[in-house]
Write a protein that holds these residues in place. Structure first.
Motif, mmCIF file in Angstrom:
data_model
loop_
_atom_site.group_PDB
_atom_site.id
_atom_site.type_symbol
_atom_site.label_atom_id
_atom_site.label_comp_id
_atom_site.label_asym_id
_atom_site.label_seq_id
_atom_site.Cartn_x
_atom_site.Cartn_y
_atom_site.Cartn_z
ATOM 1 N N THR A 1 0.832 -1.200 0.000
ATOM 2 C CA THR A 1 0.000 0.000 0.000
ATOM 3 C C THR A 1 0.867 1.250 0.000
ATOM 4 O O THR A 1 0.406 2.316 -0.374
ATOM 5 N N ASP A 2 2.131 1.098 0.414
ATOM 6 C CA ASP A 2 3.076 2.214 0.426
ATOM 7 C C ASP A 2 4.472 1.621 0.590
ATOM 8 O O ASP A 2 4.653 0.665 1.327
ATOM 9 N N GLU A 3 5.451 2.181 -0.092
ATOM 10 C CA GLU A 3 6.812 1.638 -0.016
ATOM 11 C C GLU A 3 7.814 2.589 0.618
ATOM 12 O O GLU A 3 9.010 2.376 0.517
ATOM 13 N N ASN A 4 7.338 3.626 1.276
ATOM 14 C CA ASN A 4 8.226 4.568 1.944
ATOM 15 C C ASN A 4 8.146 4.313 3.458
ATOM 16 O O ASN A 4 7.145 4.636 4.078
ATOM 17 N N PRO A 5 9.205 3.750 4.057
ATOM 18 C CA PRO A 5 9.145 3.450 5.487
ATOM 19 C C PRO A 5 9.257 4.669 6.393
ATOM 20 O O PRO A 5 9.094 4.556 7.601
ATOM 21 N N TYR A 6 9.518 5.848 5.833
ATOM 22 C CA TYR A 6 9.769 7.030 6.655
ATOM 23 C C TYR A 6 8.577 7.982 6.749
ATOM 24 O O TYR A 6 8.625 8.948 7.488
ATOM 25 N N ASN A 7 7.516 7.729 6.001
ATOM 26 C CA ASN A 7 6.347 8.611 6.113
ATOM 27 C C ASN A 7 5.392 8.055 7.170
ATOM 28 O O ASN A 7 5.668 7.043 7.807
ATOM 29 N N ALA A 8 4.248 8.705 7.338
ATOM 30 C CA ALA A 8 3.280 8.281 8.358
ATOM 31 C C ALA A 8 2.748 6.877 8.046
ATOM 32 O O ALA A 8 2.542 6.526 6.886
ATOM 33 N N ASN A 9 2.553 6.098 9.098
ATOM 34 C CA ASN A 9 2.012 4.755 8.929
ATOM 35 C C ASN A 9 0.577 4.815 8.421
ATOM 36 O O ASN A 9 -0.202 5.672 8.825
ATOM 37 N N LEU A 10 0.246 3.860 7.562
ATOM 38 C CA LEU A 10 -1.109 3.776 7.027
ATOM 39 C C LEU A 10 -1.997 2.857 7.861
ATOM 40 O O LEU A 10 -3.181 2.742 7.601
ATOM 41 N N GLY A 11 -1.410 2.167 8.821
ATOM 42 C CA GLY A 11 -2.202 1.313 9.703
ATOM 43 C C GLY A 11 -2.543 -0.044 9.112
ATOM 44 O O GLY A 11 -3.525 -0.658 9.508
ATOM 45 N N ASN A 12 -1.733 -0.508 8.165
ATOM 46 C CA ASN A 12 -1.941 -1.848 7.626
ATOM 47 C C ASN A 12 -0.601 -2.495 7.346
ATOM 48 O O ASN A 12 0.397 -1.821 7.139
ATOM 49 N N CYS A 13 -0.571 -3.810 7.353
ATOM 50 C CA CYS A 13 0.698 -4.533 7.297
ATOM 51 C C CYS A 13 1.331 -4.589 5.905
ATOM 52 O O CYS A 13 2.442 -5.080 5.765
ATOM 53 N N LEU A 14 0.668 -4.082 4.867
ATOM 54 C CA LEU A 14 1.285 -4.020 3.546
ATOM 55 C C LEU A 14 1.955 -2.665 3.318
ATOM 56 O O LEU A 14 2.405 -2.363 2.220
ATOM 57 N N ASN B 1 1.191 -1.266 12.500
ATOM 58 C CA ASN B 1 0.836 -1.873 11.209
ATOM 59 C C ASN B 1 0.825 -3.403 11.287
ATOM 60 O O ASN B 1 1.322 -4.065 10.386
ATOM 61 N N ILE B 2 0.237 -3.974 12.310
ATOM 62 C CA ILE B 2 0.286 -5.438 12.454
ATOM 63 C C ILE B 2 -0.961 -6.152 11.942
ATOM 64 O O ILE B 2 -1.023 -7.374 11.961
ATOM 65 N N HIS B 3 -1.952 -5.390 11.449
ATOM 66 C CA HIS B 3 -3.178 -5.984 10.923
ATOM 67 C C HIS B 3 -3.329 -5.604 9.449
ATOM 68 O O HIS B 3 -2.754 -4.627 9.001
ATOM 69 N N PRO B 4 -4.133 -6.362 8.690
ATOM 70 C CA PRO B 4 -4.278 -6.060 7.264
ATOM 71 C C PRO B 4 -4.952 -4.717 6.981
ATOM 72 O O PRO B 4 -4.669 -4.090 5.976
ATOM 73 N N GLY B 5 -5.828 -4.266 7.850
ATOM 74 C CA GLY B 5 -6.505 -2.996 7.642
ATOM 75 C C GLY B 5 -7.674 -3.113 6.670
ATOM 76 O O GLY B 5 -7.775 -4.062 5.888
ATOM 77 N N ASP B 6 -8.558 -2.140 6.723
ATOM 78 C CA ASP B 6 -9.776 -2.154 5.907
ATOM 79 C C ASP B 6 -9.487 -2.151 4.405
ATOM 80 O O ASP B 6 -10.166 -2.826 3.640
ATOM 81 N N VAL B 7 -8.482 -1.392 3.986
ATOM 82 C CA VAL B 7 -8.196 -1.297 2.550
ATOM 83 C C VAL B 7 -7.794 -2.654 1.976
ATOM 84 O O VAL B 7 -8.235 -3.029 0.886
ATOM 85 N N ASN B 8 -6.999 -3.413 2.704
ATOM 86 C CA ASN B 8 -6.587 -4.726 2.206
ATOM 87 C C ASN B 8 -7.695 -5.764 2.334
ATOM 88 O O ASN B 8 -7.805 -6.650 1.492
ATOM 89 N N MET B 9 -8.523 -5.647 3.357
ATOM 90 C CA MET B 9 -9.663 -6.559 3.470
ATOM 91 C C MET B 9 -10.636 -6.321 2.313
ATOM 92 O O MET B 9 -11.202 -7.270 1.768
ATOM 93 N N ALA B 10 -10.810 -5.079 1.904
ATOM 94 C CA ALA B 10 -11.677 -4.778 0.757
ATOM 95 C C ALA B 10 -11.079 -5.354 -0.532
ATOM 96 O O ALA B 10 -11.803 -5.906 -1.364
#
Length: 82
Positions: free
Chosen positions: A22-35, A44-53
C-alpha cells in the motif's frame, strides 16, 4: 521483537494472497496496515480495511463478460453469497 514478527507475517501472507504494497516509503506516516512499509511495526500489524476490501474483491466476487449483439462488452460483478 514480537510486533515486528507479527508485522512481517501479516505482510508476507498478504503477498501470498496476492496483495501489493500500500506504500513503499518506510519514513512517512504509517497507514495502519501490514502491507505498508514501516520502521514502526506496532501500528501496522493488521491487514486494515483497505486490504480486506481488496481481498473481498479478489476472492468473494464473480465477474462475467458478455458480448452484446452490437459488439459492446458488458461486464458484471457480483458478490458471492455465503
Amino acid at each position: 521483537e514480537y510486533d515486528h514478527r507479527r508485522y512481517t507475517m501479516c505482510h508476507e501472507l498478504g503477498h501470498g494472497f496476492g496483495l501489493p504494497h500500500t506504500d513503499e516509503n518506510p519514513y512517512n506516516a504509517n497507514l495502519g496496515n501490514c502491507l505498508d512499509y514501516t520502521d514502526d511495526p506496532d501500528e501496522n500489524i493488521h491487514p486494515g480495511d483497505v486490504n480486506m476490501a481488496k481481498l473481498s474483491n479478489m476472492y468473494l466476487t464473480k465477474s462475467r463478460r458478455r458480448v452484446q449483439e452490437d459488439g459492446t462488452i458488458l461486464e458484471t460483478t457480483q458478490l458471492i453469497k455465503r
